[in-house]
Design a protein around this motif. Structure first.
Motif, mmCIF file in Angstrom:
data_model
loop_
_atom_site.group_PDB
_atom_site.id
_atom_site.type_symbol
_atom_site.label_atom_id
_atom_site.label_comp_id
_atom_site.label_asym_id
_atom_site.label_seq_id
_atom_site.Cartn_x
_atom_site.Cartn_y
_atom_site.Cartn_z
ATOM 1 N N MET A 130 4.597 8.628 -5.407
ATOM 2 C CA MET A 130 4.771 7.513 -5.805
ATOM 3 C C MET A 130 4.271 6.269 -5.117
ATOM 4 O O MET A 130 3.205 6.930 -4.401
ATOM 5 C CB MET A 130 5.888 7.229 -5.140
ATOM 6 C CG MET A 130 6.060 7.793 -3.647
ATOM 7 S SD MET A 130 7.856 8.145 -3.012
ATOM 8 C CE MET A 130 8.045 9.525 -3.416
ATOM 9 N N LYS A 170 3.731 0.548 -10.513
ATOM 10 C CA LYS A 170 4.917 1.493 -11.675
ATOM 11 C C LYS A 170 4.589 2.636 -11.978
ATOM 12 O O LYS A 170 5.801 3.480 -12.139
ATOM 13 C CB LYS A 170 5.818 0.430 -12.017
ATOM 14 C CG LYS A 170 6.351 -0.836 -11.916
ATOM 15 C CD LYS A 170 6.903 -1.295 -13.610
ATOM 16 C CE LYS A 170 7.377 -3.393 -12.305
ATOM 17 N NZ LYS A 170 7.485 -4.215 -13.596
ATOM 18 N N LYS A 207 6.696 12.547 -7.410
ATOM 19 C CA LYS A 207 7.585 12.759 -5.917
ATOM 20 C C LYS A 207 6.786 13.183 -4.860
ATOM 21 O O LYS A 207 7.766 13.617 -3.923
ATOM 22 C CB LYS A 207 8.575 13.316 -6.653
ATOM 23 C CG LYS A 207 8.978 12.532 -8.348
ATOM 24 C CD LYS A 207 9.749 11.172 -7.739
ATOM 25 C CE LYS A 207 10.305 10.356 -8.981
ATOM 26 N NZ LYS A 207 10.855 9.407 -8.355
ATOM 27 N N GLU A 250 5.118 5.594 -10.095
ATOM 28 C CA GLU A 250 6.667 6.179 -9.004
ATOM 29 C C GLU A 250 6.574 7.429 -10.052
ATOM 30 O O GLU A 250 8.132 8.330 -9.554
ATOM 31 C CB GLU A 250 7.422 5.444 -9.629
ATOM 32 C CG GLU A 250 7.444 3.768 -8.889
ATOM 33 C CD GLU A 250 8.847 3.026 -9.974
ATOM 34 O OE1 GLU A 250 9.970 3.190 -10.658
ATOM 35 O OE2 GLU A 250 8.315 1.924 -9.464
#
Length: 233
Positions: free
Chosen positions: A1, A118, A124, A121
């Motif tokens: 992220m 973005k 993880k 994201e």
């Protein structure tokens, strides 16, 4: 992220246009895997990647006189940092086509800083930082070392034509063996705004790329580079 680091310089406008030039095989790997490859920092051709300028190195040597592990850490740290390089430019670059695509079957991904943030994201497991590269004289200018990413965000002035912005991950805390690099998850549709086909490619090649992209379930806007368009006179 994506994680914001206030120490790292980045264009203030999230709509700043960025590019990634690559061959068809790497492009297809990106689409098939939904993953962006990040290279181990010490695997780049530039041997100065992740190192310090002479003034900074002299200071680090003094600090490490009674603590040799201090200098050893900086040397080994390069093996734990991975990088994905992008080019800042409002328009496509003829020089980048020449340098980063081996033949006329290359592609350029057009995106923006905001879209890339973005897109990250989707990852993880690992943190990513984005920073603009500074170009300095390594014999005279100082590279600060109060942030572990700074050695990876400075390059010699001879590379300033690259106008590089980097996605960087520090995997020191992860128990990983990194060979050539690491793939991270990305949102492909968010990351890619438009695809440009190599200016010297044939029409059949553009049709092939359009067909491949469609069969893989994507609908990016795809254009042939206009750098080789017909002259008007």
């Amino acid at each position: 992220m994506y994680v914001n680091n206030p120490n790292i310089k980045l264009p203030e406008d999230s709509n700043t246009v960025i590019w990634k030039y690559l061959d068809l095989s790497k492009f297809l790997d990106l689409l098939l895997s939904d993953q962006l490859f990040m290279s181990r920092s010490d695997k780049f051709e530039d041997q100065y990647e992740g190192t310090f300028s002479e003034p900074t190195y002299e200071e680090i040597k003094k600090l490490s006189e009674n603590n040799p592990e201090f200098l050893a850490y900086y040397k080994s740290h390069r093996e734990k940092v991975v990088v994905s390089s992008w080019h800042i430019n409002e328009y496509e670059s003829f020089a980048m086509w020449q340098i980063f695509t081996q033949n006329s079957e290359g592609l350029a991904i057009q995106s923006t800083i905001g879209r890339l943030q973005k897109a990250l994201e989707a990852e993880k497991n690992y943190k990513q930082f984005i920073g603009e590269v500074n170009y300095i004289d390594y014999k005279k200018e100082y590279i600060p070392f109060d942030d572990m990413f700074f050695p990876f965000l400075f390059k010699r002035k001879s590379f300033q034509y690259e106008r590089e912005v980097r996605v960087i991950s520090d995997l020191s805390e992860n128990d990983l063996k990194i060979n050539e690099g690491l793939k991270i998850n990305v949102d492909i549709n968010q990351m890619i705004e438009k695809i440009y086909i190599h200016p010297k490619s044939e029409n059949w090649y553009k049709k092939l790329v359009i067909e491949l992209v469609s069969k893989l379930g994507f609908d990016f806007e795809i254009e042939k580079s206009d750098l080789e368009s017909d002259i008007l006179i």
